[in-house]
Design an enzyme around this catalytic site. Structure first.
Site, PDB file in Angstrom:
ATOM      1  N   MET A  30       0.786  -1.181   0.001  1.00  0.00           N
ATOM      2  CA  MET A  30      -0.005   0.078   0.137  1.00  0.00           C
ATOM      3  C   MET A  30       0.974   1.374   0.097  1.00  0.00           C
ATOM      4  O   MET A  30       0.554   2.222   0.465  1.00  0.00           O
ATOM      5  CB  MET A  30      -0.932  -0.016   1.169  1.00  0.00           C
ATOM      6  CG  MET A  30      -1.815  -1.307   1.067  1.00  0.00           C
ATOM      7  SD  MET A  30      -3.343  -0.850   1.917  1.00  0.00           S
ATOM      8  CE  MET A  30      -2.888  -0.617   3.475  1.00  0.00           C
ATOM      9  N   LEU A  33       6.693   3.010   1.372  1.00  0.00           N
ATOM     10  CA  LEU A  33       7.633   1.737   1.631  1.00  0.00           C
ATOM     11  C   LEU A  33       8.686   1.909   2.537  1.00  0.00           C
ATOM     12  O   LEU A  33       9.367   3.170   2.693  1.00  0.00           O
ATOM     13  CB  LEU A  33       8.364   1.716   0.219  1.00  0.00           C
ATOM     14  CG  LEU A  33       7.123   1.230  -0.980  1.00  0.00           C
ATOM     15  CD1 LEU A  33       8.335   0.733  -2.412  1.00  0.00           C
ATOM     16  CD2 LEU A  33       6.405   0.194  -0.449  1.00  0.00           C
ATOM     17  N   GLY A  36      11.078  -2.997   5.486  1.00  0.00           N
ATOM     18  CA  GLY A  36      10.306  -4.304   5.349  1.00  0.00           C
ATOM     19  C   GLY A  36       9.878  -4.656   3.956  1.00  0.00           C
ATOM     20  O   GLY A  36      10.082  -5.641   3.331  1.00  0.00           O
ATOM     21  N   HIS A  37       9.308  -3.437   3.368  1.00  0.00           N
ATOM     22  CA  HIS A  37       8.672  -3.635   1.894  1.00  0.00           C
ATOM     23  C   HIS A  37      10.074  -4.165   1.182  1.00  0.00           C
ATOM     24  O   HIS A  37      10.000  -4.803   0.101  1.00  0.00           O
ATOM     25  CB  HIS A  37       8.269  -2.599   1.465  1.00  0.00           C
ATOM     26  CG  HIS A  37       6.981  -2.067   2.239  1.00  0.00           C
ATOM     27  ND1 HIS A  37       6.864  -0.977   2.802  1.00  0.00           N
ATOM     28  CD2 HIS A  37       5.600  -2.658   2.081  1.00  0.00           C
ATOM     29  CE1 HIS A  37       5.752  -0.848   3.553  1.00  0.00           C
ATOM     30  NE2 HIS A  37       4.906  -1.677   2.915  1.00  0.00           N
ATOM     31  N   GLN A  61     -10.309  -2.595   1.960  1.00  0.00           N
ATOM     32  CA  GLN A  61      -9.919  -3.524   3.122  1.00  0.00           C
ATOM     33  C   GLN A  61      -9.721  -2.542   4.729  1.00  0.00           C
ATOM     34  O   GLN A  61      -9.405  -2.976   5.607  1.00  0.00           O
ATOM     35  CB  GLN A  61      -8.744  -4.038   3.115  1.00  0.00           C
ATOM     36  CG  GLN A  61      -7.324  -2.955   2.856  1.00  0.00           C
ATOM     37  CD  GLN A  61      -5.928  -3.997   2.395  1.00  0.00           C
ATOM     38  OE1 GLN A  61      -6.023  -4.114   1.514  1.00  0.00           O
ATOM     39  NE2 GLN A  61      -4.878  -3.696   3.660  1.00  0.00           N
ATOM     40  N   GLY A 147       5.095 -10.275   3.975  1.00  0.00           N
ATOM     41  CA  GLY A 147       5.877 -10.261   5.391  1.00  0.00           C
ATOM     42  C   GLY A 147       5.161 -11.070   6.419  1.00  0.00           C
ATOM     43  O   GLY A 147       3.882 -11.201   6.444  1.00  0.00           O
TER      44      GLY A 147
HETATM   45  O1  PAF Z   1      -0.340  -5.680   3.508  1.00  0.00           O
HETATM   46  C1  PAF Z   1      -0.393  -4.831   2.951  1.00  0.00           C
HETATM   47  O2  PAF Z   1       0.043  -3.854   2.648  1.00  0.00           O
HETATM   48  C2  PAF Z   1      -1.954  -5.067   2.197  1.00  0.00           C
HETATM   49  O3  PAF Z   1      -2.976  -5.736   2.915  1.00  0.00           O
HETATM   50  C3  PAF Z   1      -1.927  -5.807   0.873  1.00  0.00           C
HETATM   51  C4  PAF Z   1      -1.301  -7.144   0.994  1.00  0.00           C
HETATM   52  C5  PAF Z   1      -1.116  -4.604  -0.153  1.00  0.00           C
HETATM   53  C6  PAF Z   1      -3.504  -5.889   0.080  1.00  0.00           C
HETATM   54  O4  PAF Z   1      -3.755  -4.406  -0.043  1.00  0.00           O
END
Ligand code: PAF
Length: 278
Positions: A30, A33, A36-37, A61, A147
């Site tokens: 999302m 960054l 971790g990303h 979500q 992760g």
């Molecule tokens: O972990 C996240 O950042 C989000 O839940 C994901 C997997 C990118 C889905 O929107």
């Protein structure tokens, strides 16, 4: 590196890479960054020939009272980091590209979505399973990297892929922590200095739990010690402390192959999660 906003452009770039015999790795994010990303990105780069990163703050979500509007959006900085790490494509769609007028397709998975985060955030996992299914279909990825920080999300995605016979392979990647132990999260940006200091009780309590488990303490005693450690910080408020089966996230039984300790707590008004396998 290319930054695309449309499904069509991503599909074309991936098709061209596949036509050249390349394997495709996918890192869903999302944005905002952090290291971790970037560890997910590096793992994808090490395991696959072509890496796609999605940057999409997925509205479906977030609950109605959650932080969708204030969630950090830093696409330029994200793109710079990805470029440095050798990412091939960023997919950064507008919400209307993913959920056009009249959109009404949902992926729901039972069991592991119904406890813990699922109880606290009732529509959250339907949004995650839906957007991840769409992103797997759009990117045609061979492998997708998630992760362990969002441990329940990882379990949910593995179950979605298993139950719906998706061909993508889910690759779990370890939690990355700051030097002081705080698990990296885009939401750490919301913490004041004092809240950040208080939040260190989470990783401290995980270490206490690991030591106690090693010494043979029972789960009730571990839960009590973890709760006490978090409650010792006046700025923290526990949402849950759960010691559960590492696969089903239900009560530990004689058949359980592993025990996971999952924490959710507020530091001020910021909800943080952390976990460890015992
Ligand atoms: O972990 C996240 O950042 C989000 O839940 C994901 C997997 C990118 C889905 O929107």
């Amino acid at each position: 590196m290319k930054v695309f906003n449309t499904v069509k452009e991503v599909r074309e770039a991936v098709a061209a890479a596949k036509a050249r015999g390349k394997s495709v790795g996918f890192v869903p994010t999302m944005g905002a960054l952090h290291e971790g990303h970037m560890t997910l990105v590096r793992t994808s780069r090490a395991m696959c020939d072509f890496t796609v990163v999605s940057v999409f703050v997925n509205p479906t979500q977030f609950g109605p009272t959650e932080d969708f509007d204030k969630y950090p959006r830093t696409l330029d900085a994200d793109a710079e980091k990805c470029e440095k790490e050798g990412v091939d494509v960023i997919f950064a769609p507008a919400p209307s590209e993913m959920y056009p007028e009249g959109y009404d397709g949902w992926v729901t998975v039972g069991g592991v979505t119904e406890v813990l985060e699922g109880e606290a955030r009732p529509t959250h996992f339907r949004g995650v399973t839906t957007v991840c299914t769409k992103l797997f279909n759009i990117t045609g990825a061979d492998k997708a990297f998630f992760g362990r920080k969002d441990y329940q999300q990882l379990c949910v995605i593995k179950k979605t892929v298993r139950d719906l016979n998706m061909s993508v392979e889910i690759v779990p990647v370890d939690i990355v922590r700051d030097v002081d132990g705080l698990a990296l999260s885009s939401r750490n940006k919301y913490l004041s200095g004092d809240e950040r200091k208080a939040a260190l009780c989470l990783s401290r309590s995980l270490n206490i739990a690991k030591d106690m488990y090693k010494e043979g303490a029972d789960l009730a005693a571990i839960k009590e010690a973890v709760t006490k450690e978090i409650e010792s910080e006046p700025l923290m408020k526990i949402d849950y402390v759960a010691l559960v089966d590492g696969d089903t996230l239900r009560e530990v039984t004689a058949e359980s192959e592993g025990v996971v300790l999952l924490l959710a707590a507020y530091a001020g008004s910021t909800r943080l999660i952390d976990n460890t396998l015992l």
